[in-house]
Design an enzyme around this catalytic site. Structure first.
Site, PDB file in Angstrom:
ATOM      1  N   ARG A   1      49.878  35.463  52.261  1.00 56.96           N
ATOM      2  CA  ARG A   1      48.693  34.941  52.936  1.00 56.96           C
ATOM      3  C   ARG A   1      49.033  33.933  54.040  1.00 56.96           C
ATOM      4  O   ARG A   1      48.424  33.943  55.101  1.00 56.96           O
ATOM      5  CB  ARG A   1      47.818  34.248  51.886  1.00 56.96           C
TER       6      ARG A   1
ATOM      7  N   CYS B   1      26.103  50.673  48.494  1.00 55.29           N
ATOM      8  CA  CYS B   1      25.100  50.661  47.436  1.00 55.29           C
ATOM      9  C   CYS B   1      25.553  49.831  46.248  1.00 55.29           C
ATOM     10  O   CYS B   1      25.825  50.358  45.162  1.00 55.29           O
ATOM     11  CB  CYS B   1      24.800  52.092  47.011  1.00 55.29           C
TER      12      CYS B   1
HETATM   13  C1  PLP Z   1      51.168  38.414  45.767  1.00 50.22           C
HETATM   14  C2  PLP Z   1      52.519  37.852  45.570  1.00 50.22           C
HETATM   15  C3  PLP Z   1      53.073  36.987  46.524  1.00 50.22           C
HETATM   16  C4  PLP Z   1      52.340  36.525  47.756  1.00 50.22           C
HETATM   17  O1  PLP Z   1      51.296  35.653  47.463  1.00 50.22           O
HETATM   18  P1  PLP Z   1      50.534  34.877  48.630  1.00 50.22           P
HETATM   19  O2  PLP Z   1      49.528  34.065  47.932  1.00 50.22           O
HETATM   20  O3  PLP Z   1      49.919  35.904  49.518  1.00 50.22           O
HETATM   21  O4  PLP Z   1      51.537  34.063  49.352  1.00 50.22           O
HETATM   22  C5  PLP Z   1      54.368  36.546  46.318  1.00 50.22           C
HETATM   23  N1  PLP Z   1      55.070  36.918  45.227  1.00 50.22           N
HETATM   24  C6  PLP Z   1      54.559  37.744  44.287  1.00 50.22           C
HETATM   25  C7  PLP Z   1      55.399  38.119  43.137  1.00 50.22           C
HETATM   26  C8  PLP Z   1      53.279  38.229  44.422  1.00 50.22           C
HETATM   27  O5  PLP Z   1      52.764  39.024  43.483  1.00 50.22           O
END
Ligand code: PLP
Length: 413
Positions: A276, A342
């Protein structure tokens, strides 16, 4: 930081007016800013320079090949969670030795393919999985490296659906079990346990939970070392939060200031897995207002994007800012912004104060880059939107809008 700004009351992505792109390619439409995600990657890299981490971008946040290619070219590794993401990572040109693979439910076929390709690590989430990897590696006669994903039991203070580092979550291995596995690991002939991994949750805006978790695992690693069992790598996962509403998330530099002292002292090689943080604010979902519907109780702004295009509000009650592409002052009104699907859960905002919007005008749903398109579906037989990458003044289609033919492609004739 992001590159979506108003100039003369028009929303721009870098040097391109978003409305011009929307008119050209239609809506709903994801529009990405190249500079935004590249700068985020570079900021993180610079902030952690002292430990030269391998930054494995988390593919599930947004797995578009064009985006993966850019990040790989910038030096990123990739964090994957499925065979499909392995396929994408390799297509994007990522060297296997920069790929780490987490997931509580890796299948034999997925494990075999990842071993054959020679990824850096599996992040192992249970003892049965470790034994399975050992068995498959033995059959392939290829010694395989793994890291143990530890569940450090910390509270990251985020939405309960995106908390992953509490003992009530399905992820990772508790310390006691991890200790047993590390001792047993010596006896497994086809795997080497070379690291410890944590990932405590997502959209975490403060440093303390990370520091707490990292301190716990660093102490654990030191205790194991004292017993003669050493690992070289510490993977601190992802989870860095971004601004959706009025959050004040830590910057890369602030995050580094908090965790670097512990990381440096550990002497371990560092991996991180941001998703993110890199891509979240680098896109908007552009949608067109179809109807303004007034009921005795409410006003609904009905748009042409739905929960199938961006599910975060429905799934996590997530807040996304919504702005008209043409800014204006004057009257504002409370309205629910809803899609055509929907389901009553098909909304982007509830009782949101917005400028008075008109039918036919365009809105941008902000910060839609992470867990936006990657969670999109075809529900209601809707074609998934096109994705556009803007770099400076250049505009590239990085995924064309699906066709009706795409919808039935795999179904019997
Ligand atoms: C989803 C995930 C991330 C990334 O998480 P963010 O919140 O998008 O930074 C990193 N490591 C693992 C193992 C994940 O499942």
């Amino acid at each position: 930081m992001h590159e979506f700004r108003f100039k003369n009351n028009r929303l721009y992505c870098e040097n391109v007016a978003v409305e011009a792109v929307a008119r050209r390619f239609g809506t709903p439409l994801y529009v990405y800013s190249y500079r935004t995600f590249v700068v985020h990657f570079r900021k993180l890299k610079a902030a952690f320079r002292a430990v030269r981490p391998l930054i494995c971008y988390s593919v599930k946040a947004n797995s578009n090949l064009a985006i993966l290619r850019v990040l790989v070219r910038e030096g990123a590794g990739l964090d994957i969670v499925s065979g499909g993401e392995l396929y994408r990572a390799l297509k994007a040109g990522c060297p296997p030795q920069r790929i780490v693979y987490a997931s509580v439910g890796k299948t034999d076929a997925e494990i075999e393919e990842a071993i054959r390709r020679g990824i850096l690590f599996f992040n192992v989430e249970s003892l049965p999985e470790l034994e399975n990897i050992n068995r498959i590696a033995g059959r392939l006669r290829k010694k395989t490296d793994v890291a143990l994903r530890i569940n450090p039991d910390v509270e990251p203070k985020t939405h309960r659906y995106i908390t992953t580092g509490k003992l009530t979550n399905k992820f990772g291995i508790d310390f006691r079990t991890a200790k047993k596995i590390l001792m047993l690991g010596q006896a497994l002939t086809h795997v080497r346990i070379r690291g410890i991994h944590i990932h405590i949750g997502s959209q975490i805006t403060i440093g303390e939970p990370f520091v707490e978790a990292i301190k716990k695992v660093v102490a654990f690693i030191a205790a194991m070392k004292a017993r003669g069992i050493a690992v070289e790598y510490l993977n601190i996962g992802g989870g860095l939060g971004i601004i959706y509403k009025n959050e004040k998330p830590q910057t890369a530099v602030e995050f580094a200031r908090k965790v670097l002292p512990v990381l440096r002292k550990s002497g371990l090689k560092i991996i991180m897995e941001p998703g993110r943080f890199i891509i979240g604010s680098a896109a908007v979902l552009v949608t067109k207002v179809l109807y303004i519907k007034k009921t005795p109780l409410k006003k609904f702004v009905i748009v042409d994007a739905g929960m199938n295009d961006l599910i975060r509000p429905s799934l996590y009650d997530a807040h996304h800012r919504i702005v008209p592409l043409a800014a204006r002052s004057g009257q504002s009104e409370k309205a629910d912004v809803v899609g055509p699907i929907c389901e009553s859960g098909d909304f982007f905002a509830k009782a949101r104060r917005l400028p008075k919007v008109r039918e036919g005008e365009y809105l941008a749903v902000m910060s839609a880059g992470a867990y936006g398109f990657s969670m999109a579906s075809n529900y209601n037989s809707r074609r998934r939107p096109a994705e556009i990458l803007v770099r400076g003044s250049s505009v590239t289609v990085i995924r064309r809008r699906e066709s009706f033919e795409d919808l039935i492609r795999n179904e019997g004739r």
